[in-house]
Design a protein around this motif. Structure first.
Motif, PDB file in Angstrom:
ATOM      1  N   TYR A 100       0.851  -1.191   0.000  1.00  0.00           N
ATOM      2  CA  TYR A 100       0.000   0.000   0.000  1.00  0.00           C
ATOM      3  C   TYR A 100       0.891   1.247   0.000  1.00  0.00           C
ATOM      4  N   PRO A 101       0.495   2.275  -0.747  1.00  0.00           N
ATOM      5  CA  PRO A 101       1.329   3.485  -0.807  1.00  0.00           C
ATOM      6  C   PRO A 101       1.173   4.361   0.440  1.00  0.00           C
ATOM      7  N   PHE A 102       2.291   4.889   0.900  1.00  0.00           N
ATOM      8  CA  PHE A 102       2.298   5.812   2.032  1.00  0.00           C
ATOM      9  C   PHE A 102       3.039   7.089   1.635  1.00  0.00           C
ATOM     10  N   CYS A 103       2.627   8.190   2.243  1.00  0.00           N
ATOM     11  CA  CYS A 103       3.305   9.456   2.016  1.00  0.00           C
ATOM     12  C   CYS A 103       4.725   9.366   2.586  1.00  0.00           C
ATOM     13  N   TRP A 104       5.724   9.702   1.783  1.00  0.00           N
ATOM     14  CA  TRP A 104       7.105   9.564   2.236  1.00  0.00           C
ATOM     15  C   TRP A 104       7.476  10.652   3.234  1.00  0.00           C
ATOM     16  N   ARG A 105       6.651  11.697   3.318  1.00  0.00           N
ATOM     17  CA  ARG A 105       6.938  12.755   4.300  1.00  0.00           C
ATOM     18  C   ARG A 105       6.317  12.433   5.658  1.00  0.00           C
ATOM     19  N   SER A 106       5.011  12.152   5.641  1.00  0.00           N
ATOM     20  CA  SER A 106       4.290  11.965   6.902  1.00  0.00           C
ATOM     21  C   SER A 106       4.097  10.503   7.270  1.00  0.00           C
ATOM     22  N   ASP A 107       4.426   9.588   6.351  1.00  0.00           N
ATOM     23  CA  ASP A 107       4.267   8.156   6.579  1.00  0.00           C
ATOM     24  C   ASP A 107       2.824   7.782   6.877  1.00  0.00           C
ATOM     25  N   THR A 108       1.889   8.500   6.248  1.00  0.00           N
ATOM     26  CA  THR A 108       0.462   8.206   6.400  1.00  0.00           C
ATOM     27  C   THR A 108      -0.058   7.598   5.096  1.00  0.00           C
ATOM     28  N   PRO A 109      -1.120   6.764   5.181  1.00  0.00           N
ATOM     29  CA  PRO A 109      -1.631   6.102   3.967  1.00  0.00           C
ATOM     30  C   PRO A 109      -2.213   7.100   2.973  1.00  0.00           C
ATOM     31  N   LEU A 110      -2.013   6.800   1.713  1.00  0.00           N
ATOM     32  CA  LEU A 110      -2.539   7.632   0.636  1.00  0.00           C
ATOM     33  C   LEU A 110      -3.787   6.995   0.042  1.00  0.00           C
ATOM     34  N   ILE A 111      -4.571   7.794  -0.663  1.00  0.00           N
ATOM     35  CA  ILE A 111      -5.747   7.262  -1.354  1.00  0.00           C
ATOM     36  C   ILE A 111      -5.668   7.604  -2.832  1.00  0.00           C
ATOM     37  N   TYR A 112      -6.325   6.797  -3.639  1.00  0.00           N
ATOM     38  CA  TYR A 112      -6.420   7.019  -5.073  1.00  0.00           C
ATOM     39  C   TYR A 112      -7.682   7.822  -5.308  1.00  0.00           C
ATOM     40  N   LYS A 113      -7.536   9.040  -5.851  1.00  0.00           N
ATOM     41  CA  LYS A 113      -8.692   9.928  -5.972  1.00  0.00           C
ATOM     42  C   LYS A 113      -8.634  10.690  -7.284  1.00  0.00           C
ATOM     43  N   ALA A 114      -9.727  10.688  -8.011  1.00  0.00           N
ATOM     44  CA  ALA A 114      -9.798  11.419  -9.274  1.00  0.00           C
ATOM     45  C   ALA A 114      -9.916  12.912  -8.988  1.00  0.00           C
ATOM     46  N   VAL A 115      -9.135  13.703  -9.746  1.00  0.00           N
ATOM     47  CA  VAL A 115      -9.202  15.156  -9.625  1.00  0.00           C
ATOM     48  C   VAL A 115      -9.350  15.743 -11.024  1.00  0.00           C
ATOM     49  N   PRO A 116      -9.968  16.906 -11.159  1.00  0.00           N
ATOM     50  CA  PRO A 116     -10.070  17.553 -12.475  1.00  0.00           C
ATOM     51  C   PRO A 116      -8.684  17.828 -13.033  1.00  0.00           C
ATOM     52  N   SER A 117      -8.460  17.491 -14.302  1.00  0.00           N
ATOM     53  CA  SER A 117      -7.137  17.630 -14.904  1.00  0.00           C
ATOM     54  C   SER A 117      -7.268  18.103 -16.338  1.00  0.00           C
ATOM     55  N   TRP A 118      -6.149  18.593 -16.857  1.00  0.00           N
ATOM     56  CA  TRP A 118      -6.037  18.914 -18.275  1.00  0.00           C
ATOM     57  C   TRP A 118      -5.366  17.739 -18.979  1.00  0.00           C
ATOM     58  N   PHE A 119      -5.910  17.379 -20.132  1.00  0.00           N
ATOM     59  CA  PHE A 119      -5.461  16.176 -20.832  1.00  0.00           C
ATOM     60  C   PHE A 119      -4.950  16.493 -22.231  1.00  0.00           C
ATOM     61  N   VAL A 120      -4.014  15.653 -22.685  1.00  0.00           N
ATOM     62  CA  VAL A 120      -3.632  15.598 -24.092  1.00  0.00           C
ATOM     63  C   VAL A 120      -4.395  14.434 -24.714  1.00  0.00           C
ATOM     64  N   SER A 121      -5.031  14.671 -25.849  1.00  0.00           N
ATOM     65  CA  SER A 121      -5.872  13.646 -26.476  1.00  0.00           C
ATOM     66  C   SER A 121      -5.002  12.619 -27.207  1.00  0.00           C
ATOM     67  N   VAL A 122      -4.384  11.757 -26.422  1.00  0.00           N
ATOM     68  CA  VAL A 122      -3.475  10.756 -26.986  1.00  0.00           C
ATOM     69  C   VAL A 122      -4.236   9.744 -27.840  1.00  0.00           C
ATOM     70  N   GLU A 123      -5.443   9.408 -27.445  1.00  0.00           N
ATOM     71  CA  GLU A 123      -6.192   8.378 -28.160  1.00  0.00           C
ATOM     72  C   GLU A 123      -6.456   8.773 -29.617  1.00  0.00           C
ATOM     73  N   LYS A 124      -6.484  10.071 -29.909  1.00  0.00           N
ATOM     74  CA  LYS A 124      -6.730  10.515 -31.282  1.00  0.00           C
ATOM     75  C   LYS A 124      -5.529  10.268 -32.194  1.00  0.00           C
ATOM     76  N   VAL A 125      -4.339  10.198 -31.612  1.00  0.00           N
ATOM     77  CA  VAL A 125      -3.131  10.017 -32.436  1.00  0.00           C
ATOM     78  C   VAL A 125      -2.522   8.632 -32.246  1.00  0.00           C
ATOM     79  N   LYS A 126      -3.290   7.700 -31.720  1.00  0.00           N
ATOM     80  CA  LYS A 126      -2.756   6.368 -31.456  1.00  0.00           C
ATOM     81  C   LYS A 126      -2.208   5.680 -32.712  1.00  0.00           C
TER      82      LYS A 126
END
Length: 607
Positions: free
Chosen positions: A74-100
């Motif tokens: 399980y992943p832990f924060c290397w600074r605080s040694d506390t567990p991390l979570i997988y969380k979706a956040v709003p992002s900017w994307f490059v449309s890679v699928e269009k140039v596959k």
């Protein structure tokens, strides 16, 4: 399913039309990993702290299917040694699928060592490529140059400092976040002021932009960029298949529809001797400074390029391996070099004359078979290194070097030691010393990229033999201040290599080795002469070579006579024995029939 908290959850929900691509996802967790008011019972609580209470609530409502402890990484924060979570956040994307399709095509235009990384690992990654999230919610990083309106309807991508000045009226010299965040651009659509988005670039976007950023392209150095792009060669670790190799390919494909590089060497991972990752905390690796001090950089370099790590495989680093390079390569090489100069000193002291290295006079009309052979073998080494380097196969050079040093030290020098010492005559000594000096010069030049320090040391001594260099070119051997100012020897043409002589001595070495093994099996000492040896071969070339080098063979195997025979069928019987362990796994029930067919093979069928 929780599509905002797991890649598989997101994929399953997307494929079953529960959510849509680009739509907002149900996400009742804030940026601090605490529940929002969308979950009133647990609002403000850290997600991991609420696990037991949620399970109890589900059990009370009769909805708990199963609860158990599952041990996994399980992943832990290397600074605080506390567990991390997988969380979706709003992002900017490059449309890679269009140039596959373009990505897959550009991948075929590159050359990789080893090829399986390109054809399998990287190809599969491109074939399944998803749109690339290039934004990060951090302070340190390159600000994404997007200015947008509050309703997200108007957007401007800034391409240069000058363009930003023209649109905003603000001249900036520092592009860090704190200097550009307050710059606004008046809307052309009556939407007030456009403001820069908060995010910064993913550092991998910057790494993939390296070919352009390093030259400040397209604002400067356009000719230099056009002449040097794509790059001739790059190298990085296997883990960069999804990192730098990928981002280079994506950005170059989007910009120019061609790869960013032509040739690529993929190296594997260097692990500790116990197979674990090297760790400062565990101290499970030798001190690199001590290795360099005790063994030298050249030995370490040869050890690494002769290891699986240059074939994208794992290397369990062994300090003894570096020491083996010293014993097997550098010391024998140095011993030959030292013997050559000792013999030159003897020649000069006894004859009271200066040794003159003159390849034109002494090497063009050689008559001694061993001289002809070693010159041919040295040219073969040059040709081999050129061919392998053209194909970017680093790992083949050291084995060839080991083989050549064995031939030079244990065969040529040993066979000609008395000649070089002047025990035959001084003319023969002069010829053999010119031959050995020529071989050392060739070897030092061709190996200078692999052993730069040792080659430089040898060069500074070898150049002393070139006393009259006043009219030579500044980049000629002897006149140049360093071997690294010299060009490598050019690839010799096929007709410049006496392949017959090289093959003859190769056969000689094989036969001598076989005879010595036969002596050991019968416990016959090498100093006891044999009355006769019978050598059988089905290849007439072998018989011709051994007959031509008869005196060498008899001397090396300590025999009075030698009988050569080409009647291989009459004197030898070949049998093939199946490998039941390996074949059985593949053949199963058919193994019995296959084994019978193998055992029934005749001598001629096997040949």
């Amino acid at each position: 399913q929780a599509p905002a908290f797991g890649e598989d959850d997101y994929r399953v929900c997307l494929s079953n039309n529960i959510i849509g691509k680009g739509e907002d996802l149900p996400c009742p967790v804030d940026a601090n990993g605490r529940y929002t008011d969308q979950v009133p019972e647990y609002v403000g609580r850290a997600v991991k702290e609420a696990d037991n209470d949620i399970c109890q609530a589900l059990k009370a409502k009769g909805r708990l299917v199963m609860k158990e402890v599952y041990f996994h990484s399980y992943p832990f924060c290397w600074r605080s040694d506390t567990p991390l979570i997988y969380k979706a956040v709003p992002s900017w994307f490059v449309s890679v699928e269009k140039v596959k399709p373009q990505l897959l095509n550009n991948n075929t235009q590159t050359y990789w060592v080893p090829s399986f990384v390109q054809e399998k690992r990287f190809h599969n990654w491109l074939a399944d490529a998803k749109d690339w999230a290039i934004s990060r919610n951090r302070f340190w990083g390159t600000p994404i140059p997007l200015w947008i309106s509050d309703d997200l309807e108007e957007m401007i991508a800034i391409g240069s400092v000058d363009e930003l000045y023209q649109l905003s009226g603000v001249k900036v010299t520092d592009l860090h976040k704190e200097y550009v965040d307050n710059i606004t651009i008046p809307s052309k659509q009556g939407k007030g002021l456009l403001r820069r988005v908060d995010e910064v670039f993913d550092c991998w976007f910057e790494s993939g932009s390296m070919p352009y950023a390093q030259l400040h392209y397209p604002f400067e150095n356009q000719d230099r960029f056009n002449n040097g792009y794509p790059a001739d060669f790059i190298a990085e670790g296997l883990d960069q298949t999804r990192g730098w190799f990928y981002t280079l390919m994506v950005i170059s494909t989007c910009l120019f529809n061609k790869p960013a590089f032509k040739n690529l060497i993929v190296n594997g991972l260097v692990l500790a001797a116990d197979g674990k990752k090297m760790s400062k905390r565990l101290k499970n690796y030798p001190d690199p400074k001590l290795i360099l001090k005790n063994c030298g950089a050249d030995a370490l370099r040869l050890y690494l390029i002769n290891s699986p790590v240059v074939r994208a495989e794992v290397l369990k680093f062994q300090e003894e391996g570096v020491s083996d390079i010293i014993r097997g390569v550098l010391i024998p090489w140095y011993n030959v070099f030292r013997f050559n100069f000792q013999s030159i000193d003897r020649y000069e002291n006894e004859l009271k004359t200066k040794f003159i290295y003159n390849p034109t006079l002494y090497l063009e009309k050689l008559t001694n078979d061993s001289d002809i052979w070693i010159i041919g073998a040295s040219k073969s080494l040059v040709k081999f290194v050129h061919e392998e380097m053209t194909a970017y196969r680093l790992y083949t050079v050291v084995p060839k070097l080991l083989s050549f040093i064995e031939e030079l030290s244990n065969w040529y020098v040993r066979l000609n030691r008395d000649r070089m010492k002047g025990l035959y005559n001084n003319d023969e000594a002069l010829i053999s010393l010119n031959v050995l000096t020529n071989v050392l010069i060739t070897m030092t030049l061709i190996m200078s990229p692999f052993t730069p320090f040792f080659s430089e040391y040898l060069y500074q001594h070898l150049r002393r033999l070139f006393t009259n260099t006043s009219n030579d070119a500044i980049d000629s051997f002897g006149k140049s201040d360093s071997i690294h100012y010299l060009m490598l020897p050019s690839t010799p043409l096929d007709n410049e290599i006496n392949t017959v002589a090289v093959k003859r001595f190769q056969i000689l070495q094989e036969v001598v080795t076989i005879v010595r093994i036969a002596r050991e099996r019968r416990r016959i000492r090498n100093n006891l002469p044999l009355k006769n040896i019978i050598i059988v071969s089905s290849n007439p070339v072998d018989i011709e070579a051994l007959n031509y080098l008869r005196s060498y063979v008899l001397l090396e195997v300590n025999s009075w006579d030698m009988t050569l025979s080409i009647e291989f069928d009459k004197m030898c019987v070949l049998k093939v024995q199946p490998n039941f362990k390996d074949l059985g796994k593949r053949l199963g029930k058919d193994m019995k029939n296959v084994a019978k067919a193998i055992n029934d093979l005749t001598h001629n069928q096997i040949v």
